[in-house]
Structure formats: structure tokens, C-alpha cells
Design an enzyme around this catalytic site. Structure first.
Site, PDB file in Angstrom:
ATOM      1  CD  GLU A  78      54.796  79.993 -15.048  1.00 26.64           C
ATOM      2  OE1 GLU A  78      55.430  79.651 -15.213  1.00 26.64           O
ATOM      3  OE2 GLU A  78      53.767  80.819 -14.669  1.00 26.64           O
ATOM      4  CD  GLU A  82      58.732  80.992 -12.250  1.00 24.32           C
ATOM      5  OE1 GLU A  82      57.889  80.271 -12.018  1.00 24.32           O
ATOM      6  OE2 GLU A  82      58.167  82.315 -13.419  1.00 24.32           O
TER       7      GLU A  82
END
Length: 478
Positions: A170, A379
């Protein structure tokens, strides 16, 4: 499109779950480890929920064998976890801490011995504090060489044991929250610096992917991106343009660099007009073009809906909901580009995250059409207020959430998308960064209250057993 029959998941599909070092390990200064930026950031008053920190987290450092046995009993095919840079190189560079390396070697060996594929995230936000102090961490190009050196230590240590590697987790989140809105370390609000830091992170990601391939590592490597697909409010062309702007600035701006080695035209033009464009040094463009990830990791939690946001009188950035009080999020945007508004067609969590499984299918379709690359869902999960009642946690809401997203993946694969794995966030409950221990994601309840008190006993939730059946049947009975 609507299909008469959905394709089966492939036999080698990676049914997994995930975690991050700072959020689960604890033991921040044991066995030679030194501080990361998060070890210090959480001690700044007001930065986290009730001042919670990762000093103990869920004590995975001392309980990893118990956790792996729970993974085995559930039937996990893979487990994605991150390595703490300062556990391997306490100073961020220099001498390797053999005790730190041994911990991860033991974890990886235990996973492999129990039939679980280890998926290693090289960087999940916990930069060694020493490098932040030495040269500003991600603000300096010095980090490129230090990061590649750190990754090379891991590549040599775990070559042949780890097949899948995530380079950066991320990047869009840790750069934005660290340098644009100050909610993550180092807590700055400087848009020009944010875009430069992000550029350096892009160069680092490219360099480490090249190092992996230059070393002829057996396996695959790719970054993991937090993707939020954007929708227009309606068919008003200005609202459609707003959604295009949001997609360009919040998605293409990262994924185009990962896959094409170049920033998207409209986004770069906007940054140049506003004096925010990253500064290129000689060789930057060539380095970005040279790196070719083997897969793209996608962290998917929600979609977003946009409306036009004029320069004159437009809505600016607003704080997001870290309290868990549903409905407290305000409209937020960038004047002249877009503003995010509520989508009336979907439900939200208590933290106002939009629950949109169809958005995952849309995300996979867009990625497949634009980039033609295999995707690993690194995720996907639901953070909620789980309650232990009579020794059990009945989290039907999580089962509903996960089942709908797994079905969306199956539909996307039937559409033609290549998805190689699905990793829920998270395996155990953990420290949810700014939200402390009140916001729970895990299949396994950990006896730890929001003030960091509890026995740390592990208790499988109803969702644990639901996923156990999904894995056993390879997603056949959704």
C-alpha cells in the site's frame, strides 16, 4: 455480464489470510531489534485510539507456533506476513541481526512443514527509525540502496523457501498518510514532498523487483496496492469526469507506474500545472520502465462514489472516521477534480467503509483490461466490534461480507480475470494502526481489550470454521 455457470477455482488457488509485523508481533526491542518509526509515532499523544501501541500487539513473536497450528487446522493454503526491517537490520543498514533473521526462518520453516505457502511482504510501513533520523527515510534517494540491500538479505536467506514476495504494501496509503494528511509517520502535510516521496518509493519498488530478477530468484514478486474503484454519482458528464479524475489520481497514478513504468498523462499534467510534479533525476524514467512485476497484489476494502467539485467553493480534504461512530464521515475531495459522496445503494461499516462486493469484481475487470497481469488479493476483510459471548464469537456479518467477496472473485474469474489467491485481513485480531484493538478483523479472536489488557488467548470465531469449509471445498459451495 451474467453467466449461466461460474468457473471453478483452480486446484492450486491460494486460500490464505494475512497480517503485518507491527500489528501482531510485539517484542519491539527483543533479540537485537531496534525502533521503527511506528514504535515512536504511537507514543505521540492523540495519534492512536486511546494511545494504543504494538509493544505487545497479539504477541505473535512468542506465540507463532500456536498461530501456525491454528492456520493448519483451518486448512490455510497460504499465509501472507511482513518482515520488520529493523528486526533484520536494526540500523536499517550494516550488520545483519542473526536472531531477527532466525525468527523469520523458524516461522517460514514451520509454515512450510505444515503445508502453508509463506508469502512475504518486504515492507509494511515499519521503517527503521535510524534511517528516518539519518536522512529522512523515504524523503531521500539514499533509501533505494538501503532497501535493495535489505531485500537482498531476505532473498539470500529464504531463496527456495518463499515463492511469492510483495515488495511494498500500500504505497499509496503510507505515502499519503505520512506526508499529505499527517496521520502516519512522519506526520507531515506537504503535498509537493508527498509526490516526491512517492516517486522515490516507485524507484525503490522498481529497483527491488529488478534485483529479484537479476538474482534469478525462484518465484514471483509484485507490489500490493490498495485499490478503491471510483464510480460517478450519475450520468451527468461533469460527475463522470469527476470519477475519471479520481480514478486517474488515486489508482492509475500508481498502477500505471508499476505496470507501464510511466505516470498517467492527465495526472502528471495536473501536478505540473500546480507545481506538485515529482522531480526526475537522470535514469529515473529508464529505471521505472525496466521493472516488470510478476503479479499485482490488490488490497480491496471498498469502492467510492464521486461528484464534480469546482475550484471555486469546492470541498477540500476532511478527516476520516477513526472512531467507529457510523455516519460521522464528511464529504471530502480535491477542488477542481472530484469530491467523494455517499453511495445510497450500498451499506457501510461502523467506520463508514463502503461494503461493495461487486466493486471487487469491477476492480478485477478494470485491472485485467488495462494491465493484463495476474492478481493476488492480498487483503480483503471487515473490521467490526466483535463480542465474545459464552466463549464464542458469532460473526455472521463477517461471513456474509467475505462470502459475497469470494463470489465476486469467482464471477470475475468467469469474466476472464486471472486471480491466483485470496488473503483475508486478517488471520488473528490485531492492532488496527490508528483504531487500536477495538476494530477487529480476524478469524481468531484474541483476548485483548481496547486498553491492551487481556490473556491473549486465541479463540476461533464462527468465520474461522466457515472459511475452513470454503477451503476444503475449494470455493465450490458458495
Amino acid at each position: 455480464m451474467e453467466h449461466k455457470q461460474l468457473k471453478d477455482f483452480p486446484a492450486d488457488f491460494l486460500w490464505g489470510s494475512a497480517s503485518a509485523a507491527y500489528q501482531i508481533e510485539g517484542a519491539p526491542f527483543e533479540d537485537g531489534k531496534k525502533a521503527s518509526v511506528w514504535d515512536n509515532f504511537v507514543r505521540i499523544p492523540g495519534k492512536t485510539f486511546k494511545g494504543t501501541n504494538g509493544d505487545i500487539a497479539v504477541d505473535h513473536y512468542h506465540r507463532y507456533k500456536e498461530d501456525v497450528q491454528l492456520m493448519k487446522a483451518q486448512g490455510l493454503k497460504s499465509y501472507r506476513f511482513s518482515i520488520a526491517w529493523s528486526r533484520i537490520l536494526p540500523e536499517g543498514r550494516g550488520e545483519v541481526n542473526q536472531e531477527g533473521l532466525k525468527f523469520y526462518e523458524n516461522l517460514i520453516d514451520d509454515l512450510v512443514a505444515n503445508g502453508i505457502e509463506p508469502i512475504v511482504t518486504i515492507y509494511h510501513w515499519d521503517l527503521p527509525q535510524t534511517l528516518q533520523d539519518l536522512y529522512g527515510g523515504w524523503e531521500s534517494r539514499e533509501i533505494i540502496a538501503d532497501f535493495v540491500n535489505y531485500a537482498e538479505v531476505l532473498f539470500k536467506a529464504f531463496k527456495g523457501k518463499v515463492k511469492y514476495w510483495v515488495s511494498l504494501n500500500e504505497q499509496n496509503v503510507f505515502t499519503n498518510q505520512g506526508w499529505a494528511i499527517a496521520t502516519h509517520p512522519p506526520g507531515k502535510t506537504d503535498l509537493k514532498l508527498f509526490y516526491q516521496v512517492n516517486h522515490i518509493a516507485n524507484l525503490t519498488n522498481a529497483a527491488v523487483i529488478n534485483k529479484f530478477h537479476d538474482m534469478q530468484m525462484p518465484g514471483q514478486i509484485g507490489p500490493s496496492f490498495a485499490y478503491t474503484p471510483q464510480y460517478p454519482k450519475d450520468s451527468d458528464p461533469m460527475n463522470v469526469l469527476a470519477a475519471e479524475n479520481a480514478e486517474e489520481m488515486n489508482a492509475h497514478f500508481w498502477m500505471d507506474v508499476y505496470l507501464y513504468g510511466a505516470y498517467p498523462t492527465a495526472a502528471l499534467t495536473y501536478l505540473q500545472e500546480n507545481g506538485l510534479a515529482p522531480e526526475f533525476a537522470e535514469g529515473d524514467a529508464e529505471l521505472l520502465k525496466s521493472a516488470h512485476p510478476d503479479f499485482l497484489g490488490i488490497n480491496y476494502y471498498q469502492s467510492a462514489t464521486d461528484a464534480w467539485n469546482p475550484l471555486d467553493g469546492g470541498v477540500g480534504a476532511a478527516e476520516f472516521n477513526t472512531t467507529g461512530k457510523k455516519g460521522t464521515t464528511k464529504e471530502s475531495g480535491v477542488p477542481g477534480l472530484y469530491k467523494k459522496i455517499n453511495n445510497p445503494f450500498i451499506e457501510r461499516t461502523n467506520w463508514d467503509w463502503e461494503i461493495d462486493p461487486e466493486g471487487l469484481r469491477i476492480a478485477l475487470r478494470r485491472i485485467t483490461s488495462r494491465y493484463r497481469i495476474p492478481v493476488m488479493i492480498t487483503e480483503n476483510g471487515l473490521g467490526e466490534y466483535d463480542k465474545l459471548e459464552d466463549g464464542a464469537v458469532h460473526d455472521d456479518y463477517r461471513i456474509k461480507y467475505l462470502e459475497s467477496h469470494v463470489k465476486a472473485i469467482k464471477e470475475a474469474m468467469t469474466d476472464g480475470c486471472q486471480v491466483i489467491g485470496y488473503h483475508t485481513w486478517s488471520f488473528t485480531d490485531l492492532l488496527s494502526w490508528l483504531n487500536g484493538y477495538q476494530k477487529r478483523y480476524g478469524f481468531v479472536y484474541v483476548d485483548q481489550d481496547e486498553t491492551m489488557k487481556g490473556s491473549l488467548k486465541r479463540i476461533p470465531k464462527d468465520s474461522y470454521y466457515w472459511y475452513q469449509k470454503i477451503i476444503a471445498d475449494n470455493g465450490g459451495n458458495l
